[in-house]
Design a protein around this motif. Structure first.
Motif, PDB file in Angstrom:
ATOM      1  N   GLU A 174       0.379   4.954 -12.350  1.00 18.50           N
ATOM      2  CA  GLU A 174       0.313   6.364 -12.629  1.00 18.50           C
ATOM      3  C   GLU A 174       0.238   6.360 -14.172  1.00 18.50           C
ATOM      4  O   GLU A 174       1.015   5.782 -14.980  1.00 18.50           O
ATOM      5  N   ASP A 175      -0.941   6.767 -14.711  1.00 18.37           N
ATOM      6  CA  ASP A 175      -1.098   6.604 -16.110  1.00 18.37           C
ATOM      7  C   ASP A 175      -0.398   7.684 -16.799  1.00 18.37           C
ATOM      8  O   ASP A 175      -0.381   8.921 -16.382  1.00 18.37           O
ATOM      9  N   SER A 204       0.897  -1.248   0.112  1.00 19.62           N
ATOM     10  CA  SER A 204       0.020  -0.114   0.072  1.00 19.62           C
ATOM     11  C   SER A 204       1.040   1.198   0.066  1.00 19.62           C
ATOM     12  O   SER A 204       0.415   2.523  -0.465  1.00 19.62           O
ATOM     13  N   ARG A 205       1.990   1.368   0.435  1.00 21.23           N
ATOM     14  CA  ARG A 205       2.845   2.146   0.441  1.00 21.23           C
ATOM     15  C   ARG A 205       4.104   2.467  -0.619  1.00 21.23           C
ATOM     16  O   ARG A 205       4.902   3.207  -0.744  1.00 21.23           O
ATOM     17  N   LYS A 206       3.849   1.475  -1.512  1.00 24.09           N
ATOM     18  CA  LYS A 206       4.942   1.513  -3.022  1.00 24.09           C
ATOM     19  C   LYS A 206       4.578   2.763  -3.454  1.00 24.09           C
ATOM     20  O   LYS A 206       3.407   3.211  -3.785  1.00 24.09           O
ATOM     21  N   LYS A 207       5.632   3.273  -4.118  1.00 21.82           N
ATOM     22  CA  LYS A 207       5.533   4.311  -5.198  1.00 21.82           C
ATOM     23  C   LYS A 207       4.869   3.776  -6.227  1.00 21.82           C
ATOM     24  O   LYS A 207       5.052   2.941  -6.675  1.00 21.82           O
ATOM     25  N   LYS A 208       3.940   4.741  -6.765  1.00 23.00           N
ATOM     26  CA  LYS A 208       3.207   4.422  -8.077  1.00 23.00           C
ATOM     27  C   LYS A 208       4.031   4.211  -9.415  1.00 23.00           C
ATOM     28  O   LYS A 208       5.214   5.070  -9.392  1.00 23.00           O
ATOM     29  N   VAL A 209       3.922   3.352 -10.223  1.00 21.41           N
ATOM     30  CA  VAL A 209       4.834   3.075 -11.205  1.00 21.41           C
ATOM     31  C   VAL A 209       4.070   3.822 -12.535  1.00 21.41           C
ATOM     32  O   VAL A 209       3.087   3.740 -12.680  1.00 21.41           O
ATOM     33  N   PRO A 210       5.001   4.269 -13.325  1.00 19.67           N
ATOM     34  CA  PRO A 210       4.491   4.836 -14.498  1.00 19.67           C
ATOM     35  C   PRO A 210       3.919   3.859 -15.743  1.00 19.67           C
ATOM     36  O   PRO A 210       4.860   3.056 -16.000  1.00 19.67           O
ATOM     37  N   VAL A 211       2.899   3.926 -16.062  1.00 20.06           N
ATOM     38  CA  VAL A 211       2.328   2.842 -17.259  1.00 20.06           C
ATOM     39  C   VAL A 211       1.417   3.754 -18.075  1.00 20.06           C
ATOM     40  O   VAL A 211       0.650   4.391 -17.548  1.00 20.06           O
ATOM     41  N   LYS A 212       1.713   3.553 -19.464  1.00 18.25           N
ATOM     42  CA  LYS A 212       0.588   4.198 -20.357  1.00 18.25           C
ATOM     43  C   LYS A 212      -0.302   3.085 -20.321  1.00 18.25           C
ATOM     44  O   LYS A 212      -0.467   1.908 -20.927  1.00 18.25           O
ATOM     45  N   LEU A 213      -1.397   3.813 -19.900  1.00 18.52           N
ATOM     46  CA  LEU A 213      -2.821   2.896 -19.852  1.00 18.52           C
ATOM     47  C   LEU A 213      -3.681   3.401 -21.027  1.00 18.52           C
ATOM     48  O   LEU A 213      -4.741   2.484 -21.524  1.00 18.52           O
ATOM     49  N   THR A 214      -3.522   4.615 -21.413  1.00 18.17           N
ATOM     50  CA  THR A 214      -4.657   5.377 -22.433  1.00 18.17           C
ATOM     51  C   THR A 214      -4.281   4.742 -23.636  1.00 18.17           C
ATOM     52  O   THR A 214      -3.255   4.240 -24.191  1.00 18.17           O
ATOM     53  N   ASN A 215      -5.355   4.284 -24.511  1.00 16.46           N
ATOM     54  CA  ASN A 215      -5.223   3.716 -25.713  1.00 16.46           C
ATOM     55  C   ASN A 215      -4.635   2.241 -25.892  1.00 16.46           C
ATOM     56  O   ASN A 215      -4.472   1.918 -26.781  1.00 16.46           O
ATOM     57  N   MET A 216      -4.650   1.637 -24.547  1.00 19.14           N
ATOM     58  CA  MET A 216      -4.318   0.108 -24.841  1.00 19.14           C
ATOM     59  C   MET A 216      -5.413  -0.745 -24.820  1.00 19.14           C
ATOM     60  O   MET A 216      -6.256  -0.533 -24.559  1.00 19.14           O
TER      61      MET A 216
END
Length: 75
Positions: A67-68, A5-17
């Motif tokens: 994080e999108d 729950s306290r992990k840093k958000k990872v950057p991921v491209k979710l839009t248009n996938m």
């Protein structure tokens, strides 16, 4: 059970996938591994994301840890 729950958000491209649940979880878990998450932490994410009852709930779990980002920002 490991607490992620306290992990840093990872950057991921979710839009248009592809909107397939397993494609989304697979992309996120792969980036989590490359970002230094342990196998146990990634497994905890996958377990949480696959234990929900709807697509919307799965997306809420994904956005809790990812994080999108824009395509040009993704590694």
């Amino acid at each position: 059970m490991v607490d992620i729950s306290r992990k840093k958000k990872v950057p991921v491209k979710l839009t248009n996938m592809d909107g397939n649940v397993f494609a989304i979880i697979g992309r996120c878990s792969g980036i989590m591994k490359r970002s230094g998450w342990t196998g146990e932490e990634v497994h905890a994410f996958i377990s949480e994301a696959t234990s929900v009852n709807s697509y919307e709930e799965m997306l809420a779990v994904v956005l809790k840890y990812c994080e999108d980002i824009e395509e040009s920002d993704e590694e």
